[in-house]
Scaffold this motif. Structure first.
Motif, PDB file in Angstrom:
ATOM      1  N   MET A   1       0.840  -1.202   0.000  1.00 45.29           N
ATOM      2  CA  MET A   1       0.000   0.000   0.000  1.00 45.29           C
ATOM      3  C   MET A   1       0.883   1.265   0.000  1.00 45.29           C
ATOM      4  SD  MET A   1      -3.504   0.033   2.224  1.00 45.29           S
ATOM      5  CE  MET A   1      -2.683  -0.582   3.621  1.00 45.29           C
TER       6      MET A   1
ATOM      7  N   LYS B   1      -7.101   0.659   1.728  1.00 48.65           N
ATOM      8  CA  LYS B   1      -7.028  -0.263   0.579  1.00 48.65           C
ATOM      9  C   LYS B   1      -7.882   0.265  -0.571  1.00 48.65           C
ATOM     10  CE  LYS B   1      -6.111  -4.674   2.884  1.00 48.65           C
ATOM     11  NZ  LYS B   1      -6.847  -5.744   3.587  1.00 48.65           N
TER      12      LYS B   1
ATOM     13  N   ASP C   1      -5.952   2.842  -2.290  1.00 47.28           N
ATOM     14  CA  ASP C   1      -4.865   2.202  -3.024  1.00 47.28           C
ATOM     15  C   ASP C   1      -5.376   1.587  -4.331  1.00 47.28           C
ATOM     16  OD1 ASP C   1      -2.125   1.627  -3.068  1.00 47.28           O
ATOM     17  OD2 ASP C   1      -2.535  -0.466  -2.515  1.00 47.28           O
ATOM     18  N   HIS C   2      -6.491   0.841  -4.231  1.00 50.05           N
ATOM     19  CA  HIS C   2      -7.053   0.179  -5.418  1.00 50.05           C
ATOM     20  C   HIS C   2      -7.477   1.175  -6.480  1.00 50.05           C
ATOM     21  CE1 HIS C   2      -8.135  -3.637  -2.943  1.00 50.05           C
ATOM     22  NE2 HIS C   2      -6.865  -3.575  -3.286  1.00 50.05           N
TER      23      HIS C   2
END
Ligand code: ZN
Length: 327
Positions: free
Chosen positions: A1, A62, A65-66
Motif C-alpha cells: 500500500m 485499501k 490504493d485500489h
C-alpha cells in the motif's frame, strides 16, 4: 500500500464509529459527504473494537490504493460508545457488550498504527458535530443533543463548541435524576432519566407492570411498547406517559440551565417520529418558563445511521490538528 501522508490542508479524513456490535469507517470530505465506507462486525463483542477499528481503517486505505488515490489525509476521527477521556483518547468506561474495551488507549493505538493525528470522543458528542455541520443545528451556537437508545446519552454545544467538562464526561444526561425517590440506577443514584427514557428502561417498566398484572413475560421490547402505545394500548400509554414526563422534566432543567437555541433528540426510541417528538415538545412547554421557550426549537436528529461516522471525521476540522504531536 502507498505511504499515508498527513496533509493538514486536506479536505479528506477517515471517520470511525464504534458501537456495541459493529464498527463503521469511511472516507469523509470536509462538508460531511461520504466518499466510501465499510462496516466491520465486532462478532457480538468477542473482538476488541480497537483491533476492529484498525481493520476498518485499513479497508479504507485499501480502497484508496485500489483506486490509485494518494492517501493525503487530515487525520482520523473516532466516535465511540462509552466514556472517553477526551485528551488522551482512552476508554474509561464501556458497555458490557464490549469486554476488554475499558482502559484501551485507543488514540495512541491508532496514531502508532497509521501515523496520523487522531481524535477520539464519545459517540453523542460527535453526533452533535454532524448536527452542527449538516443537521438542524446548522445555524445554532447553543445546542443540546439527547440520544435515546439502549441507554441515554447527551451532548452540549456552548458558543459553537462541544463542552467536554474536566475530562470529557460532560452532558451525561442519562444519569440526571428526575425523581430522587425514583427507580434505583446502576450509577448509585435514583430516578435517573435513563430508567424512564432509554429502550432498556421502557421495556423493563412495561415488563414489571405486566408481571404485576399476572401477564406472562414474553420478552417485550421497547419497540413493542412503542407500537402498543401508538395503537392506544392502556398500559403502554401509562408507561410512555411516564417516559414523556421524565423527558420533559429533564429537558426543562437542562433548558433552564443552558438556555439552548435548539434541542435535538435522536436514537432508536424516537423512531416513532412526529407523534413522539410532539409529546416531548408538549411536556417541555408545560414545565419551562416562557422566556426560555422563545425561539427554542425541539427537533428530531439528522437522519441516517452513518451520521456517527460522519461526525467522527468532522472532529479533525473542528479541533486544531496542526500540532500533530499533541493529536
Ligand atoms: Zn444513573
Amino acid at each position: 500500500m502507498c505511504q499515508i501522508v498527513h496533509d493538514p490542508d486536506s479536505i479528506y479524513a477517515i471517520g470511525v464509529d464504534i458501537g456495541g456490535t459493529k464498527v463503521n469507517a469511511g472516507l469523509i470530505r470536509e462538508n460531511g459527504e461520504i466518499v466510501w465506507n465499510c462496516r466491520v462486525e465486532t462478532l457480538a463483542g468477542q473482538a476488541n473494537p480497537a483491533d476492529r477499528a484498525i481493520d476498518a481503517i485499513t479497508n479504507v486505505l485499501k480502497f484508496l490504493d485500489h483506486n490509485g488515490i494518494e492517501p493525503r489525509l487530515k487525520g482520523i476521527g473516532v466516535g465511540s460508545s462509552g466514556q472517553i477521556e477526551w485528551r488522551t483518547g482512552s476508554i474509561l468506561f464501556g458497555t458490557e457488550l464490549i469486554p476488554g474495551y475499558v482502559g484501551t488507549p485507543l488514540k495512541q493505538m491508532l496514531k502508532d498504527a497509521f501515523g496520523l493525528p487522531v481524535l477520539v470522543d464519545n459517540d453523542v458528542n460527535v453526533l452533535c458535530l454532524t448536527e452542527k455541520v449538516l443537521g438542524t443545528g446548522r445555524d445554532a451556537n447553543h445546542l443540546l443533543c439527547l440520544a435515546l437508545g439502549t441507554g441515554v446519552g447527551g451532548a452540549l454545544m456552548i458558543n459553537g463548541r462541544i463542552y467536554h467538562g474536566a475530562w470529557g464526561g460532560a452532558a451525561e444526561a442519562g444519569h440526571m435524576s428526575v425523581d430522587f425517590k425514583g427507580l434505583p440506577c446502576l450509577c448509585g443514584g435514583a430516578g435517573c432519566l435513563e430508567q424512564y427514557a432509554s429502550g432498556t428502561g421502557i421495556a423493563a417498566r412495561m415488563r414489571r407492570r405486566l408481571s404485576e398484572q399476572g401477564v406472562p413475560d414474553k420478552g417485550i421490547t421497547a419497540r413493542d411498547v412503542i407500537a402498543l402505545w401508538q395503537a392506544g394500548d392502556r398500559i403502554a400509554t401509562e408507561i410512555m406517559d411516564e417516559t414523556f414526563a421524565a423527558l420533559g422534566t429533564a429537558l426543562a432543567s437542562l433548558i433552564h440551565m443552558f438556555n439552548p437555541e435548539v434541542v435535538i433528540i435522536g436514537g432508536g426510541v424516537t423512531e416513532a417520529g412526529e407523534m413522539f417528538i410532539n409529546r416531548v415538545r408538549e411536556e417541555v412547554r408545560k414545565k419551562t418558563m416562557r422566556s426560555f421557550l422563545k425561539g427554542l426549537r425541539i427537533e428530531p436528529t439528522f437522519q441516517g445511521n452513518l451520521s456517527g461516522m460522519i461526525g467522527a471525521a468532522l472532529q479533525v476540522w473542528e479541533y486544531d490538528t496542526c500540532d500533530h504531536r499533541k493529536m
